[in-house]
Design an enzyme around this catalytic site. Structure first.
Site, PDB file in Angstrom:
ATOM      1  N   LYS A   1       0.827  -1.214   0.000  1.00 29.93           N
ATOM      2  CA  LYS A   1       0.000   0.000   0.000  1.00 29.93           C
ATOM      3  C   LYS A   1       0.860   1.263   0.000  1.00 29.93           C
ATOM      4  O   LYS A   1       0.445   2.273  -0.550  1.00 29.93           O
ATOM      5  CB  LYS A   1      -1.026  -0.001   1.121  1.00 29.93           C
ATOM      6  CG  LYS A   1      -0.495   0.042   2.514  1.00 29.93           C
ATOM      7  CD  LYS A   1      -1.643   0.020   3.499  1.00 29.93           C
ATOM      8  CE  LYS A   1      -1.185  -0.417   4.874  1.00 29.93           C
ATOM      9  NZ  LYS A   1       0.083   0.110   5.374  1.00 29.93           N
TER      10      LYS A   1
ATOM     11  N   ARG B   1      -5.912   3.033  11.781  1.00 31.45           N
ATOM     12  CA  ARG B   1      -5.650   1.600  11.956  1.00 31.45           C
ATOM     13  C   ARG B   1      -6.493   1.004  13.077  1.00 31.45           C
ATOM     14  O   ARG B   1      -6.384  -0.189  13.337  1.00 31.45           O
ATOM     15  CB  ARG B   1      -4.179   1.409  12.300  1.00 31.45           C
ATOM     16  CG  ARG B   1      -3.305   0.975  11.119  1.00 31.45           C
ATOM     17  CD  ARG B   1      -1.888   0.943  11.617  1.00 31.45           C
ATOM     18  NE  ARG B   1      -1.049   0.045  10.919  1.00 31.45           N
ATOM     19  CZ  ARG B   1      -0.039   0.414  10.126  1.00 31.45           C
ATOM     20  NH1 ARG B   1       0.175   1.691   9.874  1.00 31.45           N
ATOM     21  NH2 ARG B   1       0.746  -0.482   9.587  1.00 31.45           N
TER      22      ARG B   1
ATOM     23  N   ARG C   1      12.018  -7.022   2.084  1.00 35.93           N
ATOM     24  CA  ARG C   1      12.066  -5.566   2.176  1.00 35.93           C
ATOM     25  C   ARG C   1      13.361  -5.076   2.835  1.00 35.93           C
ATOM     26  O   ARG C   1      13.826  -5.644   3.816  1.00 35.93           O
ATOM     27  CB  ARG C   1      10.857  -5.107   2.989  1.00 35.93           C
ATOM     28  CG  ARG C   1      10.588  -3.656   2.876  1.00 35.93           C
ATOM     29  CD  ARG C   1       9.147  -3.376   3.028  1.00 35.93           C
ATOM     30  NE  ARG C   1       8.691  -3.538   4.411  1.00 35.93           N
ATOM     31  CZ  ARG C   1       7.478  -3.169   4.795  1.00 35.93           C
ATOM     32  NH1 ARG C   1       6.633  -2.658   3.944  1.00 35.93           N
ATOM     33  NH2 ARG C   1       7.113  -3.325   6.039  1.00 35.93           N
TER      34      ARG C   1
ATOM     35  N   ARG D   1      14.302  -3.589   8.185  1.00 36.87           N
ATOM     36  CA  ARG D   1      13.600  -2.874   9.253  1.00 36.87           C
ATOM     37  C   ARG D   1      13.493  -3.773  10.461  1.00 36.87           C
ATOM     38  O   ARG D   1      13.228  -4.955  10.331  1.00 36.87           O
ATOM     39  CB  ARG D   1      12.182  -2.493   8.773  1.00 36.87           C
ATOM     40  CG  ARG D   1      12.112  -1.145   8.133  1.00 36.87           C
ATOM     41  CD  ARG D   1      10.811  -0.905   7.433  1.00 36.87           C
ATOM     42  NE  ARG D   1       9.620  -1.171   8.248  1.00 36.87           N
ATOM     43  CZ  ARG D   1       8.391  -0.845   7.858  1.00 36.87           C
ATOM     44  NH1 ARG D   1       8.189  -0.238   6.710  1.00 36.87           N
ATOM     45  NH2 ARG D   1       7.343  -1.116   8.610  1.00 36.87           N
TER      46      ARG D   1
ATOM     47  N   ARG E   1       2.596  -8.120  13.715  1.00 36.94           N
ATOM     48  CA  ARG E   1       1.980  -7.024  12.941  1.00 36.94           C
ATOM     49  C   ARG E   1       0.771  -7.527  12.173  1.00 36.94           C
ATOM     50  O   ARG E   1      -0.230  -6.827  12.051  1.00 36.94           O
ATOM     51  CB  ARG E   1       3.013  -6.422  11.981  1.00 36.94           C
ATOM     52  CG  ARG E   1       4.087  -5.648  12.723  1.00 36.94           C
ATOM     53  CD  ARG E   1       5.243  -5.312  11.825  1.00 36.94           C
ATOM     54  NE  ARG E   1       4.862  -4.456  10.732  1.00 36.94           N
ATOM     55  CZ  ARG E   1       5.496  -4.427   9.563  1.00 36.94           C
ATOM     56  NH1 ARG E   1       6.522  -5.223   9.338  1.00 36.94           N
ATOM     57  NH2 ARG E   1       5.096  -3.599   8.622  1.00 36.94           N
TER      58      ARG E   1
END
Ligand code: AMP
Length: 223
Positions: free
Chosen positions: A13, A88, A127, A160, A171
């Site tokens: 996103k 959220r 990532r 990360r 998450r």
């Protein structure tokens, strides 16, 4: 034009938000990016937020809402914005309703970004982020020109801290428990638009643009 992007971590996103914000000339606001910048700058809020972020948990609503309120009040958001990663939770969505009503504006649409679970895990594990400037990469789909080195500033790429396997699991749980109820919240307000984002980077953008135009009409997307 005021849009919200909803979607699990790893749904792409963030990348879609950047592309859409550019296409519609609106400001891209990513609460995750703002928190990460604050952490790099070692601000007080950054230090508070990092405890939650590193554990794969959501930052408390009061801190997050105050930060977004301040961001939306700035001049560059007057003509529109693309919210990426906010709201959220239900209290955040309700706070956003109050904020937009105070600003005499309303959200035009909420994009519900959909991607299969196996692809989410692959995207998150691949990532990487530049340690210096924060630019994002993916070793599978968007690798740097030189392995582990940022194309822009030459600093080292790192994973990360919240992309470690256990934190990824946390998450995804936080998303299912706290964020997924927002799908109904916005569907009831007739704002929701489901969009597929399982293609390569940029591949789904034309379809998303078409779907938005047919929901809202071309006029509303001209700037
Ligand atoms: P993101 O880059 O959007 O995946 O966000 C990274 C992390 O920042 C999340 O896992 C949360 O810990 C925190 N975060 C970002 N946006 C919010 C929000 N709206 N509410 C609470 N925590 C957030």
């Amino acid at each position: 034009m005021r849009l919200i992007l909803l979607g699990p971590p790893g749904s792409g996103k963030g990348t879609l938000a950047v592309d859409l914000a550019r296409l519609y000339h609106i400001r891209h606001i990513s609460t995750g990016d703002i928190f990460r910048q604050m952490i790099r700058e070692k601000t007080e809020l950054g230090q508070k937020a990092s405890v939650y972020i590193d554990a794969g948990q959501l930052v408390p609503d009061d801190l997050t809402i105050a930060m977004v309120q301040e961001r939306l009040a700035s001049e560059d958001c007057r003509d529109g914005f693309m919210l990426d990663g906010f709201p959220r939770t239900l209290p955040q969505a309700e706070a956003l309703d109050r904020l937009t009503s105070d600003m005499n504006c309303r959200i035009d649409a909420v994009l519900n970004v959909q991607v299969p679970d196996d692809l989410i895990l692959r995207r998150l594990s691949g990532r990487r982020m530049c340690r210096g400037c924060g630019r994002g990469y993916n070793i599978y789909s968007m690798p740097p020109k030189q392995e582990n080195i940022c194309d822009v500033c030459g600093d080292q790429l790192i994973q990360r801290s919240d992309d470690q396997p256990e934190t990824i699991r946390q998450r995804l749980n936080a998303y299912r428990e706290q964020t997924e109820p927002l799908i109904d919240y916005y569907a009831q307000r007739d704002l929701l638009l489901d969009v597929d984002n399982s293609g390569k980077i940029g591949e789904n953008l034309p379809d998303v643009d078409r779907a938005l135009k047919s929901k809202l009409g071309d006029e509303s997307l001209n700037g």
